[in-house]
Scaffold this active site. Structure first.
Site, mmCIF file in Angstrom:
data_model
loop_
_atom_site.group_PDB
_atom_site.id
_atom_site.type_symbol
_atom_site.label_atom_id
_atom_site.label_comp_id
_atom_site.label_asym_id
_atom_site.label_seq_id
_atom_site.Cartn_x
_atom_site.Cartn_y
_atom_site.Cartn_z
ATOM 1 N N ARG A 148 7.410 -10.275 -6.359
ATOM 2 C CA ARG A 148 6.725 -8.983 -6.306
ATOM 3 C C ARG A 148 7.014 -8.331 -4.965
ATOM 4 O O ARG A 148 7.662 -8.922 -4.105
ATOM 5 C CB ARG A 148 5.220 -9.112 -6.598
ATOM 6 C CG ARG A 148 4.517 -10.379 -6.217
ATOM 7 C CD ARG A 148 4.309 -10.617 -4.756
ATOM 8 N NE ARG A 148 3.862 -9.456 -4.040
ATOM 9 C CZ ARG A 148 4.053 -9.275 -2.761
ATOM 10 N NH1 ARG A 148 4.699 -10.187 -2.026
ATOM 11 N NH2 ARG A 148 3.636 -8.193 -2.151
ATOM 12 N N GLY A 149 6.509 -7.091 -4.787
ATOM 13 C CA GLY A 149 6.858 -6.308 -3.592
ATOM 14 C C GLY A 149 8.064 -5.463 -3.994
ATOM 15 O O GLY A 149 9.042 -6.002 -4.542
ATOM 16 N N ALA A 150 7.979 -4.156 -3.715
ATOM 17 C CA ALA A 150 8.967 -3.215 -4.257
ATOM 18 C C ALA A 150 10.443 -3.625 -4.033
ATOM 19 O O ALA A 150 11.207 -3.732 -4.999
ATOM 20 C CB ALA A 150 8.675 -1.816 -3.725
ATOM 21 N N ARG B 164 8.151 -3.376 -14.557
ATOM 22 C CA ARG B 164 7.000 -2.900 -13.776
ATOM 23 C C ARG B 164 7.259 -1.426 -13.476
ATOM 24 O O ARG B 164 8.331 -1.083 -12.972
ATOM 25 C CB ARG B 164 6.809 -3.711 -12.480
ATOM 26 C CG ARG B 164 6.220 -5.098 -12.763
ATOM 27 C CD ARG B 164 5.696 -5.749 -11.506
ATOM 28 N NE ARG B 164 4.408 -5.210 -11.095
ATOM 29 C CZ ARG B 164 3.854 -5.491 -9.912
ATOM 30 N NH1 ARG B 164 4.470 -6.260 -9.044
ATOM 31 N NH2 ARG B 164 2.668 -4.978 -9.599
ATOM 32 N N GLN C 289 -2.735 -10.827 -2.650
ATOM 33 C CA GLN C 289 -1.460 -10.939 -1.923
ATOM 34 C C GLN C 289 -1.693 -11.039 -0.414
ATOM 35 O O GLN C 289 -0.864 -11.595 0.303
ATOM 36 C CB GLN C 289 -0.570 -9.715 -2.228
ATOM 37 C CG GLN C 289 -0.032 -9.666 -3.639
ATOM 38 C CD GLN C 289 -0.934 -8.873 -4.556
ATOM 39 O OE1 GLN C 289 -2.154 -8.845 -4.386
ATOM 40 N NE2 GLN C 289 -0.359 -8.221 -5.548
ATOM 41 N N ASP D 151 5.358 1.497 -2.651
ATOM 42 C CA ASP D 151 6.083 1.196 -3.895
ATOM 43 C C ASP D 151 6.887 2.396 -4.359
ATOM 44 O O ASP D 151 7.845 2.256 -5.120
ATOM 45 C CB ASP D 151 5.107 0.750 -4.982
ATOM 46 C CG ASP D 151 4.658 -0.673 -4.670
ATOM 47 O OD1 ASP D 151 3.750 -0.820 -3.831
ATOM 48 O OD2 ASP D 151 5.261 -1.610 -5.216
ATOM 49 N N ASN E 273 1.035 2.974 -3.170
ATOM 50 C CA ASN E 273 1.060 1.591 -2.663
ATOM 51 C C ASN E 273 -0.116 0.842 -3.295
ATOM 52 O O ASN E 273 -0.915 1.421 -4.049
ATOM 53 C CB ASN E 273 0.990 1.588 -1.127
ATOM 54 C CG ASN E 273 1.267 0.207 -0.551
ATOM 55 O OD1 ASN E 273 2.238 -0.451 -0.946
ATOM 56 N ND2 ASN E 273 0.427 -0.272 0.342
ATOM 57 N N LYS E 274 -0.202 -0.438 -2.987
ATOM 58 C CA LYS E 274 -1.233 -1.316 -3.574
ATOM 59 C C LYS E 274 -2.607 -0.671 -3.562
ATOM 60 O O LYS E 274 -2.991 -0.036 -2.568
ATOM 61 C CB LYS E 274 -1.228 -2.637 -2.797
ATOM 62 C CG LYS E 274 -2.224 -3.678 -3.235
ATOM 63 C CD LYS E 274 -2.151 -4.024 -4.699
ATOM 64 C CE LYS E 274 -0.792 -4.490 -5.188
ATOM 65 N NZ LYS E 274 -0.687 -4.535 -6.666
#
Ligand code: MRU
Length: 347
Positions: free
Chosen positions: A46-48, A89, A196, A237, A247-248
């Site tokens: 995960r993570g862009a 995603r 995370q 993201d 973003n998150k």
């Protein structure tokens, strides 16, 4: 730590399963593209930027396995698989960015045979891996200039080596700043619902000898006020052309708190995270994830709620962003005029 993703001599792809961290370091082998899609969907990777890289290796496995009867069918079948990977995603635009690169590669080499195309796809996947490593190293160095001795910083989610193939974006910046200046103190949000921050960021900070205090997401305004936080830095993201950033979930409230307390709110993101097709934040698709992630913690049921919302990201309007740190420099007060000029640099 080994790389979060690597290609083995046996032609399979190994991915570090981040859902097991920090308690277990385990790599999962993928022999086909569907297996990588599953790992992306369940956030094993995960993570862009890391999602873009994983998607690239999935693209290679996707073309390698095909048994299309004609060249036209091959192009059609690969395109279908690239679209399938690209939609695993929806918010991190790095995945669409890398799939677009594979599609262009396919079309500009359409006369080549299957083996040659497969080799080109592998070369491209390795290029994207190395590219993301190079740019995150640059971002980390460039961004460290906003820090100073005894700087206290809040960061959200995980934006380090687990989210990129290099040192990271926001956390990469913190890592370099921590080497350059004494007394750096990090406050890492736990990042509900999938943790995370508490699982991954705290782990990476420990490995890099960074002074890190874990806080819950709901503590941020209080901590900004009480601990005299100097700045906040997060990843992204997707960055829209006007400077709005996705973003998150929880990033927006953090930016509002910074604005109220008059402290800078920085975003660190490579150009592969910029979406020149999104005019503003309203164009950004927000991933809605399973309600189980909210009602359960590590598989343990903690709520009987019947109505649950679980947007995985939120959009912070450009007015709240002090600057976006990219591999080409820091964009202060981001806006459409400056960001649209970056399109030419975007690889
Ligand atoms: O759902 P995740 O863990 O993929 O979300 C990650 C984030 O929101 C990060 O902040 C973002 O991808 C930047 S990573 C360099």
């Amino acid at each position: 730590m080994k790389e979060i993703i690597y290609f083995s001599k046996s032609q399979s792809v190994f991915i570090l399963d981040q859902t097991l961290l920090p308690f277990k370091v385990k790599y999962v082998e993928s022999k086909n593209y569907k297996s990588i899609i599953k790992l992306i969907k369940k956030l094993s990777i995960r993570g862009a930027p890391a999602i873009g890289v994983a998607g690239s290796f999935a693209a290679y496995l996707a073309i390698k396995d095909l048994k299309s009867k004609s060249k036209i069918n091959l192009i059609k079948d690969v395109t279908k698989r690239l679209n399938e990977i690209g939609s695993s995603r929806p918010t991190a635009v790095n995945l669409m960015w890398s799939m677009k690169r594979f599609h262009n590669l396919l079309l500009s080499n359409s006369t080549k045979d299957h083996i040659d195309l497969t080799n080109l796809f592998l070369k491209e996947a390795k290029y994207i891996f190395n590219h993301e490593k190079k740019v995150s190293t640059l971002i980390s160095k460039i961004g460290s200039s906003i820090f100073f001795k005894n700087c206290k910083v809040i960061t959200h989610c995980n934006t380090g080596s687990l989210a990129t193939t290099g040192p990271g974006t926001a956390l990469g910046v913190i890592k370099i700043a921590n080497k350059r200046y004494k007394g750096i103190q990090v406050f890492a949000t736990e990042t509900r619902p999938l943790m995370q921050g508490s699982r991954l960021t705290v782990w990476e900070c420990e490995q890099n000898n960074i002074d890190c205090t874990l806080i819950t997401d709901s503590m941020v305004s209080h901590v900004i006020k009480e601990n005299q936080i100097n700045l906040v830095i997060v990843g992204a993201d997707r960055v829209a052309i006007n400077g709005d950033i996705a973003n998150k979930i929880g990033t927006y409230q953090l930016a509002i708190a910074c604005n109220y307390h008059k402290i800078p709110f920085y975003v660190a993101a490579p150009l592969s995270t910029f979406d020149f097709n999104s005019k503003n934040g309203e164009d950004i698709v927000i991933e809605q994830r399973s309600s189980d992630e909210v009602t359960k913690i590590m598989g343990y049921q903690i709520s009987k709620a019947k109505k649950i919302a679980n947007p995985a990201f939120d959009v912070t309007p450009r007015e709240l962003v002090s600057g976006i740190i990219t591999e080409k420099g820091i964009i202060k007060n981001p806006n459409k005029k400056i960001i649209s000029k970056l399109k030419d640099y975007c690889c």
